[in-house]
Design a protein around this motif. Structure first.
Motif, PDB file in Angstrom:
ATOM      1  N   ARG A 189       0.816  -1.298  -0.001  1.00 33.40           N
ATOM      2  CA  ARG A 189      -0.022  -0.132   0.135  1.00 33.40           C
ATOM      3  C   ARG A 189       0.955   1.356  -0.171  1.00 33.40           C
ATOM      4  O   ARG A 189       0.678   2.232  -0.511  1.00 33.40           O
ATOM      5  N   GLU A 192       1.811   1.911  -3.831  1.00 36.30           N
ATOM      6  CA  GLU A 192       0.956   2.385  -4.646  1.00 36.30           C
ATOM      7  C   GLU A 192      -0.016   3.604  -4.226  1.00 36.30           C
ATOM      8  O   GLU A 192      -0.656   4.155  -5.150  1.00 36.30           O
ATOM      9  N   SER A 193       0.323   3.923  -3.148  1.00 38.80           N
ATOM     10  CA  SER A 193      -0.426   5.208  -2.663  1.00 38.80           C
ATOM     11  C   SER A 193       0.211   6.308  -3.162  1.00 38.80           C
ATOM     12  O   SER A 193       1.595   6.329  -3.527  1.00 38.80           O
ATOM     13  N   THR A 200      -0.184  10.089  -8.454  1.00 37.22           N
ATOM     14  CA  THR A 200      -0.328   8.719  -8.400  1.00 37.22           C
ATOM     15  C   THR A 200       0.635   7.979  -8.856  1.00 37.22           C
ATOM     16  O   THR A 200       1.718   8.445  -9.384  1.00 37.22           O
ATOM     17  N   SER A 201       1.081   6.968  -8.060  1.00 39.63           N
ATOM     18  CA  SER A 201       2.236   5.984  -8.131  1.00 39.63           C
ATOM     19  C   SER A 201       2.173   5.072  -9.507  1.00 39.63           C
ATOM     20  O   SER A 201       1.065   4.788  -9.830  1.00 39.63           O
ATOM     21  N   LEU A 204       0.495   1.678  -8.761  1.00 42.71           N
ATOM     22  CA  LEU A 204      -0.884   1.439  -8.718  1.00 42.71           C
ATOM     23  C   LEU A 204      -1.532   0.545  -9.701  1.00 42.71           C
ATOM     24  O   LEU A 204      -1.226   0.705 -10.778  1.00 42.71           O
ATOM     25  N   HIS A 206      -4.252  -2.587 -11.247  1.00 42.84           N
ATOM     26  CA  HIS A 206      -5.610  -2.780 -11.467  1.00 42.84           C
ATOM     27  C   HIS A 206      -6.064  -4.081 -11.912  1.00 42.84           C
ATOM     28  O   HIS A 206      -4.870  -4.803 -12.551  1.00 42.84           O
ATOM     29  N   ASP A 219      -9.960  -1.109  -9.707  1.00 43.06           N
ATOM     30  CA  ASP A 219      -8.845  -0.825  -8.783  1.00 43.06           C
ATOM     31  C   ASP A 219      -9.075  -1.261  -7.510  1.00 43.06           C
ATOM     32  O   ASP A 219     -10.128  -2.159  -7.423  1.00 43.06           O
ATOM     33  N   ARG A 220      -8.177  -1.326  -6.833  1.00 43.53           N
ATOM     34  CA  ARG A 220      -8.320  -1.773  -5.458  1.00 43.53           C
ATOM     35  C   ARG A 220      -9.501  -1.763  -4.745  1.00 43.53           C
ATOM     36  O   ARG A 220     -10.076  -2.774  -4.122  1.00 43.53           O
ATOM     37  N   SER A 240       0.069  -2.642 -13.906  1.00 44.16           N
ATOM     38  CA  SER A 240       0.680  -1.320 -13.293  1.00 44.16           C
ATOM     39  C   SER A 240       0.767  -0.455 -14.430  1.00 44.16           C
ATOM     40  O   SER A 240       0.391  -0.799 -15.685  1.00 44.16           O
TER      41      SER A 240
END
Length: 574
Positions: A189, A192-193, A200-201, A204, A206, A219-220, A240
């Motif tokens: 987390r 990807e945060s 946005t990283s 992140l 999907h 997404d998460r 990603s």
């Protein structure tokens, strides 16, 4: 004198800058960290290198592998899942070690692992594992009345790994079976945060499922509730920004795609990480004695390179998310690749691309700058109105609009052409944001990775300075206090957005800003020269008179003629 810019254009520009801050941020990897588990993990320098000869049985203890010029895939001898997938190209190396795309290490979460409902056969290690060649490995399982043989082999094109599973009923009674094949991806987390300014990283992730031509990208947060899609499933993937682990259906057709996220080691509100579980589910079948069923599935583990994804077929190219203007962004990505064929440096290719786009948009930008140049000539009168009505905003606004009406100038004349260009700007921005070709691509000096932020922040600071120059060249018609705030706030905001964005994006915006300032100065010089040409012998500034309409200049002559006629009539009467 400077061009007053309408307040509406400034609002649009500010909104665009804020929107740009949500573009995915590139980093040095783009994949998640390895899942902490009880089973041992393999670090990059510990990659096993089995010395198995083609055609030999490697048993169940040694690790078979598939090797191509593009990758080495290490396979589990127990369940035939992929334990490592190392990209061999120099561009993808992390230091001296290859980049491993497998982010999980528990046996039940290895990509390409399959399950067979209705049988306990796969709960046990494979009875035979045969390295048939450097590019193929065969696994087999047996139990009374049932036999499963799986062949994993490299595809013709990069990053492809084909799975062929043959299930045979060797017993005397029918068997009801159902096959599932999955891929899994783990990301912490914290990785990807969003970071600074909530950018946005690139890590992140999907889940992606394609049902016919419809792409489902979740997404998460969405996948915490299990998603189940039924229909003509084409592919299932975990992605990603840069990389994708995908399963594409070949034969027979899969009838559903299941996507889910598990918060490993934490809670939904405070998770340690996200485990993406993506499964292809095939219809249940009943195998009669002596019957068999074969399943072929394409696995793609690699970068989201458009050309390689198109070669893989099965609609894999659609996993690249180019945003709302994807059609246009796709063409810009192809154009950048075409330029790179002649310009081997990706940084220079970005500069050339920006120049070509600027030339393409020249008719629109010319009208915009011409409109702004005409407004520039009204600057002295606008300054007088600001001083005259400095304490009455409503009267100042009404007087300003009356001045625009009097000289037949549309205050949005410089803004509308800019709005028409926004789709192209945004498409260019998103095409660069998702372009894996910039990954570890060198420009020059310390810019050795165009997908990473400038390590010394030279490009963002230079961009902020150019923004300040543009603000000085284009003051607004708003009151001086607001104009002063915008003069300093916009450059600071732009610099803040660019600090941790890829240097390739900064290079594009910096080049575009330099070209815009050059165009603006050119049209300003042309407008001043044209105004002075109207009255070369005049001792006063003609810039204001140059924009006066013919009707307003004719009124004094009409009044003079009337006074002359009245004088002649009076003389005649005398």
């Amino acid at each position: 004198m400077n061009v007053p810019q309408p307040k509406g254009c400034m609002t649009v520009g500010l909104a665009t800058l804020i929107a740009l801050g949500s573009v995915p941020l590139f980093d040095a990897l783009g994949t998640g960290q390895k899942l902490k588990a009880q089973s041992p993990t393999l670090e990059p320098h510990q990659a096993p290198a089995p010395d198995t000869a083609p055609g030999s049985d490697v048993g169940t203890k040694k690790a078979p592998r598939i090797r191509t010029p593009d990758y080495v895939a290490f396979l589990s001898p127990a369940n035939s899942g992929v334990t490592r997938f190392d990209l061999l190209h120099e561009r993808f190396k992390q230091g001296h070690a290859p980049l491993n795309l497998i982010t999980t290490d528990r046996p039940e979460y290895l990509p390409l692992r399959f399950a067979l409902e209705g049988s306990t056969l796969l709960e046990h290690p494979a009875s035979h594992v045969t390295q048939t060649s450097d590019r193929a490995v065969t696994f087999s399982w047996k139990e009374p009345g049932l036999r499963v043989v799986r062949k994993l082999e490299a595809g013709k094109h990069p990053y492809q790994l084909w799975s062929t599973i043959r299930i045979s009923n060797s017993g005397t009674t029918p068997k009801l079976l159902k096959l599932n094949i999955g891929t899994y991806h783990y990301v912490k987390r914290s990785d990807e945060s969003g970071g600074f300014l909530h950018v946005t990283s690139a890590k992140l992730s999907h889940g992606v499922c394609r049902i016919q031509d419809d792409i489902k990208r979740e997404d998460r947060k969405d996948l915490l509730r299990k998603h189940y899609y039924k229909g003509n499933v084409q592919l299932a993937a975990a992605e990603s920004t840069y990389f994708v682990n995908a399963l594409a259906v070949d034969t027979p057709a899969a009838h559903s795609c299941r996507m889910h996220v598990s918060d490993r080691g934490g809670t939904a509100k405070n998770p340690d990480g996200s485990l993406f579980l993506i499964d292809l589910e095939y219809p249940s079948i009943t195998l009669k004695p002596g019957q068999s069923q074969t399943y072929r599935t394409l696995g793609y583990f690699g970068p989201k390179t458009p050309e390689d994804l198109r070669r893989a077929g099965h609609g894999l190219a659609k996993v690249i998310n180019l945003g709302f203007f994807s059609y246009l962004a796709g063409y810009l990505t192809q154009l950048l690749s075409a330029i790179h064929r002649y310009v081997p440096n990706w940084g220079i290719a970005i500069i050339v691309l920006t120049l070509l786009v600027k030339l393409l948009l020249f008719p629109l930008t010319a009208k915009s700058f011409q409109s702004m140049a005409r407004m520039r000539l009204l600057k002295p009168e606008l300054d007088k109105l600001n001083e005259l009505y400095k304490d009455d905003r409503e009267k100042r606004g009404a007087a300003t609009m009356e001045l625009y009406r009097k000289h037949k100038i549309n205050p949005l004349g410089g803004c509308l052409p800019q709005l028409l260009q926004l789709p192209i700007w945004w498409a260019l921005y998103t095409s660069l944001s998702t372009n894996v070709q910039l990954y570890h691509s060198k420009f020059f000096l310390w810019w050795v990775d165009l997908s990473a932020p400038d390590p010394y922040f030279v490009l963002p600071l230079a961009l902020g300075a150019l923004m300040y120059v543009q603000q000085k060249l284009t003051p607004t018609a708003m009151d001086p206090a607001q104009a002063k705030v915008m003069l300093y706030m916009m450059p600071v905001m732009m610099t803040g957005f660019m600090l941790f964005l890829p240097s390739g994006l900064c290079l594009y915006i910096l080049t575009n800003s330099v070209l815009s300032i050059t165009q603006q100065k050119y049209f300003e010089h042309a407008s001043i020269s044209a105004a002075k040409t109207l009255s070369p012998d005049s001792g006063h500034d003609m810039t204001t008179e140059a924009v006066h309409s013919p009707s307003t200049q004719a009124k004094p002559r009409k009044a003079t003629n009337r006074r002359s006629r009245r004088g002649k009539t009076k003389a005649a009467r005398t």
